[in-house]
Design a protein around this motif. Structure first.
Motif, PDB file in Angstrom:
ATOM      1  N   ARG A   3      32.769  15.201  33.886  1.00 51.52           N
ATOM      2  CA  ARG A   3      33.192  16.357  34.688  1.00 51.52           C
ATOM      3  C   ARG A   3      31.969  17.030  35.293  1.00 51.52           C
ATOM      4  N   GLU A  36      29.094  18.106  43.875  1.00 50.89           N
ATOM      5  CA  GLU A  36      28.262  17.478  42.847  1.00 50.89           C
ATOM      6  C   GLU A  36      28.659  16.036  42.521  1.00 50.89           C
ATOM      7  N   PRO A  45      30.852  20.388  38.200  1.00 59.56           N
ATOM      8  CA  PRO A  45      31.433  21.659  38.640  1.00 59.56           C
ATOM      9  C   PRO A  45      32.363  21.547  39.843  1.00 59.56           C
ATOM     10  N   SER A  87      35.790  20.108  38.791  1.00 61.20           N
ATOM     11  CA  SER A  87      36.498  21.005  37.880  1.00 61.20           C
ATOM     12  C   SER A  87      37.376  22.048  38.577  1.00 61.20           C
ATOM     13  N   TRP A  88      37.138  22.300  39.848  1.00 63.77           N
ATOM     14  CA  TRP A  88      37.948  23.301  40.555  1.00 63.77           C
ATOM     15  C   TRP A  88      39.388  22.832  40.691  1.00 63.77           C
TER      16      TRP A  88
END
Length: 155
Positions: free
Chosen positions: A52, A58, A54, A23-24
């Motif tokens: 999705r 992950e 983080p 997500s970054w």
């Protein structure tokens, strides 16, 4: 597909694929996801789920849990070098973790993790307008091509 990318034409009809994306860095990730979706569509893959997580760290655990349910996975993330060793740790963990998932499960994992020195390098590889490369597309087509190559000799 951008200039310089390998031309891979495969028929992924009937395959089930999960795109697992960090997500970054929203602009970069949106480009990678769009590229993966285009690559899968060009390969006639219609059963696609987007998951999705983080961050890039992950990706491996998510792919490990998802692998039994899919024919292929596409892992997308971006890590941009900073002033601490964080970059090296995350890049190595993601690379080793995703490789381990693929080898242990036998499920191809398209590696679409950008490991860049700065944001400009990532933008150039994200498949957005003005990019010179489309790594999301490449990762998706590589995963489908690997499934079809293996099926051709194993089934």
């Amino acid at each position: 597909m951008k200039d310089g990318s390998p031309v891979i034409t495969v028929d992924g009809s009937g395959l089930r694929v999960a795109v697992v994306a960090a997500s970054w860095h929203a602009t970069i990730m949106d480009g990678l996801i769009d590229g993966a979706r285009r690559g899968l569509a060009d390969a006639s893959v219609t059963d696609v789920d987007l998951v999705r997580v983080p961050g890039t760290f992950e990706l491996a655990v998510a792919c490990a849990r998802l692998a039994p349910r899919y024919d292929a996975l596409v892992a997308l993330g971006v890590v941009i070098r900073g002033g601490t060793p964080h970059f090296e740790y995350v890049c190595q963990s993601a690379t080793v973790g995703l490789t381990e998932v693929s080898v242990r499960s036998g499920i191809p994992v398209g590696f679409g993790v950008l490991t860049c020195d700065d944001e400009q390098q990532a933008l150039a590889r994200a498949g957005i307008p003005g990019s010179s490369e489309d790594k999301g597309y490449e990762a998706a087509t590589a995963a489908v091509a690997t499934v079809t190559a293996l099926r051709a000799v194993l089934e």
